[in-house]
Write an enzyme that holds these catalytic residues in place. Structure first.
Site, PDB file in Angstrom:
ATOM      1  N   ASP A  70      -2.440  -4.395  -2.092  1.00 25.80           N
ATOM      2  CA  ASP A  70      -3.856  -4.493  -1.735  1.00 25.80           C
ATOM      3  C   ASP A  70      -4.312  -3.199  -1.067  1.00 25.80           C
ATOM      4  OD1 ASP A  70      -3.672  -7.002  -2.641  1.00 25.80           O
ATOM      5  OD2 ASP A  70      -4.111  -8.014  -0.741  1.00 25.80           O
ATOM      6  N   GLU A  72      -3.128  -0.125  -1.425  1.00 30.20           N
ATOM      7  CA  GLU A  72      -3.324   0.968  -2.387  1.00 30.20           C
ATOM      8  C   GLU A  72      -4.635   0.768  -3.140  1.00 30.20           C
ATOM      9  OE1 GLU A  72       0.702   2.263  -4.484  1.00 30.20           O
ATOM     10  OE2 GLU A  72       0.701   0.151  -3.940  1.00 30.20           O
ATOM     11  N   ASP A  74      -7.304  -0.816  -2.064  1.00 28.01           N
ATOM     12  CA  ASP A  74      -8.426  -0.494  -1.176  1.00 28.01           C
ATOM     13  C   ASP A  74      -8.609   1.012  -1.058  1.00 28.01           C
ATOM     14  OD1 ASP A  74      -9.075  -3.094  -0.722  1.00 28.01           O
ATOM     15  OD2 ASP A  74      -7.893  -3.277   1.111  1.00 28.01           O
ATOM     16  N   SER A 121     -16.869 -11.113  -1.368  1.00 28.17           N
ATOM     17  CA  SER A 121     -15.555 -10.742  -0.899  1.00 28.17           C
ATOM     18  C   SER A 121     -15.686 -10.294   0.554  1.00 28.17           C
ATOM     19  CB  SER A 121     -15.113  -9.621  -1.828  1.00 28.17           C
ATOM     20  OG  SER A 121     -13.950  -9.072  -1.391  1.00 28.17           O
ATOM     21  N   LEU A 122     -14.615  -9.820   1.140  1.00 33.62           N
ATOM     22  CA  LEU A 122     -14.701  -9.319   2.512  1.00 33.62           C
ATOM     23  C   LEU A 122     -14.258  -7.872   2.543  1.00 33.62           C
ATOM     24  CD1 LEU A 122     -13.022 -12.261   4.475  1.00 33.62           C
ATOM     25  CD2 LEU A 122     -15.415 -11.572   4.626  1.00 33.62           C
ATOM     26  N   GLU A 157     -10.179 -16.186  12.541  1.00 34.89           N
ATOM     27  CA  GLU A 157      -9.458 -17.191  11.746  1.00 34.89           C
ATOM     28  C   GLU A 157      -8.331 -16.504  11.017  1.00 34.89           C
ATOM     29  OE1 GLU A 157     -12.263 -18.664   8.923  1.00 34.89           O
ATOM     30  OE2 GLU A 157     -13.673 -19.234  10.482  1.00 34.89           O
ATOM     31  N   LYS A 159      -6.455 -15.384   7.689  1.00 37.60           N
ATOM     32  CA  LYS A 159      -6.876 -15.087   6.323  1.00 37.60           C
ATOM     33  C   LYS A 159      -5.786 -15.628   5.407  1.00 37.60           C
ATOM     34  CE  LYS A 159      -8.657 -11.305   3.502  1.00 37.60           C
ATOM     35  NZ  LYS A 159      -8.056 -11.668   2.279  1.00 37.60           N
ATOM     36  N   ASP A 161      -3.829 -16.419   2.068  1.00 37.34           N
ATOM     37  CA  ASP A 161      -3.632 -15.595   0.880  1.00 37.34           C
ATOM     38  C   ASP A 161      -3.457 -16.485  -0.353  1.00 37.34           C
ATOM     39  OD1 ASP A 161      -3.353 -13.390  -0.655  1.00 37.34           O
ATOM     40  OD2 ASP A 161      -1.297 -12.962  -0.067  1.00 37.34           O
ATOM     41  N   ARG A 180     -13.807 -18.431  -7.775  1.00 28.19           N
ATOM     42  CA  ARG A 180     -14.779 -17.392  -7.483  1.00 28.19           C
ATOM     43  C   ARG A 180     -15.322 -16.754  -8.758  1.00 28.19           C
ATOM     44  NH1 ARG A 180     -13.858 -12.253  -3.701  1.00 28.19           N
ATOM     45  NH2 ARG A 180     -12.550 -11.617  -5.412  1.00 28.19           N
ATOM     46  N   TYR A 271     -15.489 -22.518   5.330  1.00 26.07           N
ATOM     47  CA  TYR A 271     -16.890 -22.063   5.262  1.00 26.07           C
ATOM     48  C   TYR A 271     -17.754 -23.219   4.763  1.00 26.07           C
ATOM     49  CZ  TYR A 271     -20.567 -18.544   4.225  1.00 26.07           C
ATOM     50  OH  TYR A 271     -21.701 -17.800   4.185  1.00 26.07           O
ATOM     51  N   LYS A 357      -6.366  -6.743   7.783  1.00 24.16           N
ATOM     52  CA  LYS A 357      -5.139  -7.065   7.034  1.00 24.16           C
ATOM     53  C   LYS A 357      -3.913  -6.675   7.858  1.00 24.16           C
ATOM     54  CE  LYS A 357      -5.117  -7.605   2.887  1.00 24.16           C
ATOM     55  NZ  LYS A 357      -5.544  -7.870   1.563  1.00 24.16           N
ATOM     56  N   CYS A 451      30.279  -1.853 -18.850  1.00 27.02           N
ATOM     57  CA  CYS A 451      30.003  -3.060 -18.064  1.00 27.02           C
ATOM     58  C   CYS A 451      30.934  -3.132 -16.859  1.00 27.02           C
ATOM     59  CB  CYS A 451      30.183  -4.290 -18.952  1.00 27.02           C
ATOM     60  SG  CYS A 451      29.988  -5.823 -18.036  1.00 27.02           S
ATOM     61  N   CYS A 454      33.339  -6.395 -17.441  1.00 29.18           N
ATOM     62  CA  CYS A 454      34.358  -6.553 -18.479  1.00 29.18           C
ATOM     63  C   CYS A 454      34.725  -5.233 -19.148  1.00 29.18           C
ATOM     64  CB  CYS A 454      33.874  -7.547 -19.543  1.00 29.18           C
ATOM     65  SG  CYS A 454      32.543  -6.877 -20.553  1.00 29.18           S
ATOM     66  N   CYS A 469      25.186  -5.720 -21.787  1.00 32.48           N
ATOM     67  CA  CYS A 469      26.608  -5.780 -22.160  1.00 32.48           C
ATOM     68  C   CYS A 469      26.704  -6.647 -23.409  1.00 32.48           C
ATOM     69  CB  CYS A 469      27.425  -6.389 -21.026  1.00 32.48           C
ATOM     70  SG  CYS A 469      29.077  -6.847 -21.565  1.00 32.48           S
ATOM     71  N   CYS A 475      32.621 -11.706 -21.360  1.00 33.62           N
ATOM     72  CA  CYS A 475      32.184 -11.094 -20.103  1.00 33.62           C
ATOM     73  C   CYS A 475      31.900 -12.225 -19.106  1.00 33.62           C
ATOM     74  CB  CYS A 475      30.941 -10.250 -20.388  1.00 33.62           C
ATOM     75  SG  CYS A 475      30.279  -9.444 -18.934  1.00 33.62           S
TER      76      CYS A 475
HETATM   77  S1  IVH Z   1     -14.722 -16.249   4.672  1.00 29.52           S
HETATM   78  C1  IVH Z   1     -18.489 -14.310   2.456  1.00 29.52           C
HETATM   79  N1  IVH Z   1     -12.491 -16.978   5.762  1.00 29.52           N
HETATM   80  O1  IVH Z   1     -10.405 -13.744   1.587  1.00 29.52           O
HETATM   81  C2  IVH Z   1     -17.006 -14.333   2.547  1.00 29.52           C
HETATM   82  N2  IVH Z   1     -12.380 -15.943   3.629  1.00 29.52           N
HETATM   83  O2  IVH Z   1     -10.714 -10.970   0.848  1.00 29.52           O
HETATM   84  C3  IVH Z   1     -16.564 -15.635   3.047  1.00 29.52           C
HETATM   85  N3  IVH Z   1     -10.120 -15.805   2.720  1.00 29.52           N
HETATM   86  O3  IVH Z   1     -12.848 -14.243  -0.846  1.00 29.52           O
HETATM   87  C4  IVH Z   1     -15.106 -15.694   3.104  1.00 29.52           C
HETATM   88  N4  IVH Z   1      -9.096 -16.777   4.401  1.00 29.52           N
HETATM   89  O4  IVH Z   1     -10.956 -15.995  -0.612  1.00 29.52           O
HETATM   90  C5  IVH Z   1     -13.056 -16.403   4.694  1.00 29.52           C
HETATM   91  N5  IVH Z   1     -10.606 -17.736   6.861  1.00 29.52           N
HETATM   92  C6  IVH Z   1     -11.160 -17.164   5.812  1.00 29.52           C
HETATM   93  C7  IVH Z   1     -10.400 -16.726   4.699  1.00 29.52           C
HETATM   94  C8  IVH Z   1     -11.058 -16.109   3.622  1.00 29.52           C
HETATM   95  C9  IVH Z   1      -8.946 -16.225   3.210  1.00 29.52           C
HETATM   96  C10 IVH Z   1     -10.273 -15.127   1.423  1.00 29.52           C
HETATM   97  C11 IVH Z   1     -11.461 -15.554   0.609  1.00 29.52           C
HETATM   98  C12 IVH Z   1     -12.244 -14.297   0.384  1.00 29.52           C
HETATM   99  C13 IVH Z   1     -11.172 -13.270   0.527  1.00 29.52           C
HETATM  100  C14 IVH Z   1     -11.734 -11.914   0.831  1.00 29.52           C
END
Ligand code: IVH
Length: 715
Positions: A70, A72, A74, A121-122, A157, A159, A161, A180, A271, A357, A451, A454, A469, A475
């Site tokens: 991620d 790289e 970004d 996204s964030l 909060e 995050k 994955d 999404r 959310y 991150k 090998c 063997c 092999c 073997c």
């Molecule tokens: S809030 C408007 N809260 O991270 C954005 N996202 O990299 C609202 N994600 O697309 C997202 N944990 O899939 C939010 N506690 C959390 C999260 C979270 C994981 C994910 C989510 C988002 C991605 C962005």
């Protein structure tokens, strides 16, 4: 040139094309200060980065197999953003900087629906300094003066994955579950989401609150399920999922909810959205959602200072290892919903939230030596033996080097210092060589020629990256591997014989090949350490029961290269005993679906080896099923000459069952729609592209009930 910071990027991405001071500073550096040649080079780099990032988006979202980290990604995205800022003449609304990655399955299976509110996204950050900058910016944008008494609350909060999901509730009932997708439209994977136990299908909303709302969160595959699935895949020699995120994404895209249910997904929601919110703050909305019965994490803290935020981060950076699911950072959100509204959005991300991150754990260590492992199929895999290092709480002393090409690409040799990373948090991988001054001369890297098990000379198919092999029969790891495969669940399903037991059988000379299993006695097994009468008897009983396993699975179990479970089924249906298969010509074999030149040649080569013929004779003597029922007779001519495409999700039968029915009634199942298609057998959520194509060509679309009526086998 001025280094771009994240706020330049936020501004550049602003829908109104924002012209802040930061923008001006950046765009000020255009052609007049840059030579023509370097401007051309930058433009070329910009275009190539766009293509590269689109490809990474595709690998990540559609194929679920990212090839870079991620971070790289970004970094490349930031570089593209800065190049775009310097070259406004190349502005393109389709650039990856202008839209979130897409996982839309436009090809098949799911219906796509427009999101009621875009799914963004964030922005990712990686340091305390980034967080401070963001917070300062929030304060500035809100017009809060320095030294103000109350600063805006920030909710921290975890995050998660996994994959984001948007759940729609109408009149308290779960009606849609959208991925999404491309942020504007998503796939409706409701049937798969319904397999997740902690997602309520219906909620009782208190009087006065809205019963029509949306709640978003993350779908995840818990570590335990992920590890179980990978163990199963390994046993079947299927490619392993790199991390739980990819496994969850692969799972959610399954068309058959029964498979999804077996995988054991989980969901965390974070959310709540509706026209009328139940509280003025984000944390209040989450408390309300928790009361409604939604799974909301308790790892949430309302922070009032950067120090509190950093405490939260430090705490979870360590403790997250104890969580049942994967997390990759912390999300920071402005708590007050009206302030969120005031801050608004860029094209891709909200300004009121940001992700921090966790650092990918990366360490330098010494590559002491390279050793080689021989697998069940004879593939020789190089393994790095490392000076042990601590990574994400575990000690790493070995890492796979995949194959010769991988080692050459990294340019590493024994004695080098290398970087080790925890790829996707679990599997350690070597990501490069630490630059050094090459003080001591080191031997060039050279893959072994023989090998290690063997001594046979290794061969490398020019089409493949792997050295192999060729000594299949003599073997030891290949011999043991064949037995492991033979007893595995999807093959002969013989309980109680694991890797260690096979090693023991081997060491004591009790078993050399799969056929030897059938002459084992309870007395012999009882001699082995750890076995008593009962456990030994269980093994013998299990082996004896395996003589009832049907022919198609035996064919898979004997381990002909390239003959996997499904191919074996198809072959067994066509060749109803081993003698017929043995005398089949290559051309005949190739008329079977899934059997190409390579598979056919492998079958022929298998039967050319006298050792294999001997094994088959002994299996036959032991009573193993080497013949099956006669190929099913055609049941009717109802579908004679018809080419039928199947699309969508079905209620009465699985897709495979429909495929079988089509064949049994004289039809042919084809995968894509063309002029030759007679009709489409469509379930729910037929792929829109297929639908469009069928309509354009005027091809009939027939539902399950009509189809079953056509063949008159309705159950
Ligand atoms: S809030 C408007 N809260 O991270 C954005 N996202 O990299 C609202 N994600 O697309 C997202 N944990 O899939 C939010 N506690 C959390 C999260 C979270 C994981 C994910 C989510 C988002 C991605 C962005």
């Amino acid at each position: 040139m001025k280094q771009l910071d994240i706020f330049d990027i936020l501004d550049n991405a602003a829908p109104d094309g924002g012209t802040s001071t930061a923008d001006a500073a950046v765009t000020g550096h255009t052609e007049d200060t840059t030579s023509d040649a370097s401007a051309a080079a930058e433009r070329a780099q910009l275009l190539s980065l766009r293509r590269e990032l689109e490809e990474h988006n595709y690998n990540y979202y559609v194929l679920s197999t990212p090839t870079i980290s991620d971070r790289e990604f970004d970094e490349k995205m930031h570089l593209l953003e800065s190049l775009e800022a310097r070259h406004p003449e190349l502005a393109d609304p389709d650039s990856p900087t202008q839209h979130v990655g897409s996982d839309l399955q436009v090809s098949d299976g799911f219906a796509q629906l427009a999101h009621r509110r875009p799914m963004l996204s964030l922005q990712n950050t990686y340091s305390e300094a980034d967080i401070r900058q963001w917070y300062d910016r929030v304060i500035k944008d809100l017009g809060i003066g320095a030294g103000a008494d109350s600063l805006p609350e920030i909710v921290c909060e975890l995050k998660y994955d996994g994959l984001s999901i948007s759940l729609w509730y109408e009149d308290g009932k779960l009606t849609h579950a959208l991925t999404r997708g491309d942020g504007t439209r998503g796939d409706d994977v409701l049937n798969n989401i319904l397999t997740i136990r902690n997602i309520p299908r219906r909620v009782e909303v208190p009087a006065g609150e809205s019963s029509t709302f949306e709640i978003r969160g993350e779908v995840l595959l818990p570590w335990a399920s992920f590890e179980r699935i990978n163990r199963e895949r390994e046993a079947q020699e299927e490619p392993l999922f790199a991390n739980p995120r990819n496994a969850a994404s692969g799972t959610l895209k399954q068309l058959d909810p029964r498979i999804v249910a077996q995988r054991g997904l989980d969901a965390y929601l974070y959310y709540y959205l509706s026209d009328k919110t139940p509280a003025p703050t984000h944390s209040g909305c989450l408390d309300y959602a928790r009361r409604l019965g939604f799974h909301i994490s308790d790892a949430i803290r309302v922070c009032r200072s950067i120090d509190e935020i950093m405490d939260f981060i430090a705490y979870w950076d360590t403790r997250r290892r104890e969580l049942p699911v994967a997390t990759d950072g912390i999300v920071l959100k402005v708590n007050d919903l009206s302030l969120q509204q005031q801050l608004g959005y860029t094209a891709k991300t909200p300004r009121w939230a940001i992700a921090y991150k966790f650092p990918a754990e990366k360490q330098q260590t010494l590559l002491r030596s390279i050793s080689y492992q021989v697998g069940r199929t004879g593939v020789v895999t190089p393994v790095a033996n490392l000076e042990p290092v601590q990574l994400s709480g575990t000690t790493v002393s070995r890492a796979t080097l995949h194959n010769e090409d991988f080692i050459r690409q990294l340019g590493i040799r024994e004695g080098d210092m290398v970087w080790v990373e925890k790829g996707g948090e679990i599997i350690p991988k070597i990501t490069g060589k630490v630059d050094d001054n090459e003080t001591s001369p080191r031997a060039d890297f050279c893959f072994i020629s023989h090998c290690p098990e063997c001594g046979a000379e290794l061969i490398r198919d020019p089409e493949e990256a792997a050295w192999r092999c060729p000594n299949e029969q003599g073997c030891p790891p290949q011999q043991k591997g064949k037995i492991e495969h033979f007893v595995s669940r999807k093959a002969m399903n013989i309980d109680g014989i694991g890797e260690e037991t096979i090693d023991l059988f081997f060491e004591r000379g009790m078993v050399h090949d799969i056929a030897d299993l059938y002459s084992l006695t309870t007395e012999q097994i009882m001699q082995l350490p750890g076995f008593k009468q009962k456990s030994a008897q269980n093994i013998v009983d299990g082996i004896s029961r395996s003589t009832q396993v049907p022919w198609e699975r035996v064919l898979f179990a004997i381990g002909i290269r390239y003959v996997g479970e499904t191919t074996a089924k198809k072959i067994a249906r066509r060749f109803t005993d081993i003698d017929a298969l043995r005398s089949a010509r290559k051309e005949e074999l190739m008329t079977i679906d899934d059997v190409g030149e390579q598979v056919a040649q492998s079958i022929i080569s298998y039967f050319e080896k006298p050792q294999n013929i001997d094994i088959i004779r002994r299996l036959q003597e032991a009573g193993v099923q080497l013949a099956g029922a006669e190929a099913p007779q055609q049941l009717s001519a109802a579908l004679d000459g018809k080419n039928i495409v199947i699309s969508g999700v079905f209620r009465h039968h699985s897709r495979d069952e429909y495929k079988q029915m089509i064949e049994l009634h004289g039809g042919k199942n084809t995968s894509s729609i063309s002029k030759k298609t007679s009709f489409v057998l469509a379930g729910e959520n037929m792929g829109p592209q297929k639908l469009e194509k069928a309509q354009a060509l005027g091809i009939d679309i027939i539902d399950e009930d009509r189809f079953l009526a056509m063949i008159e086998t309705k159950e």
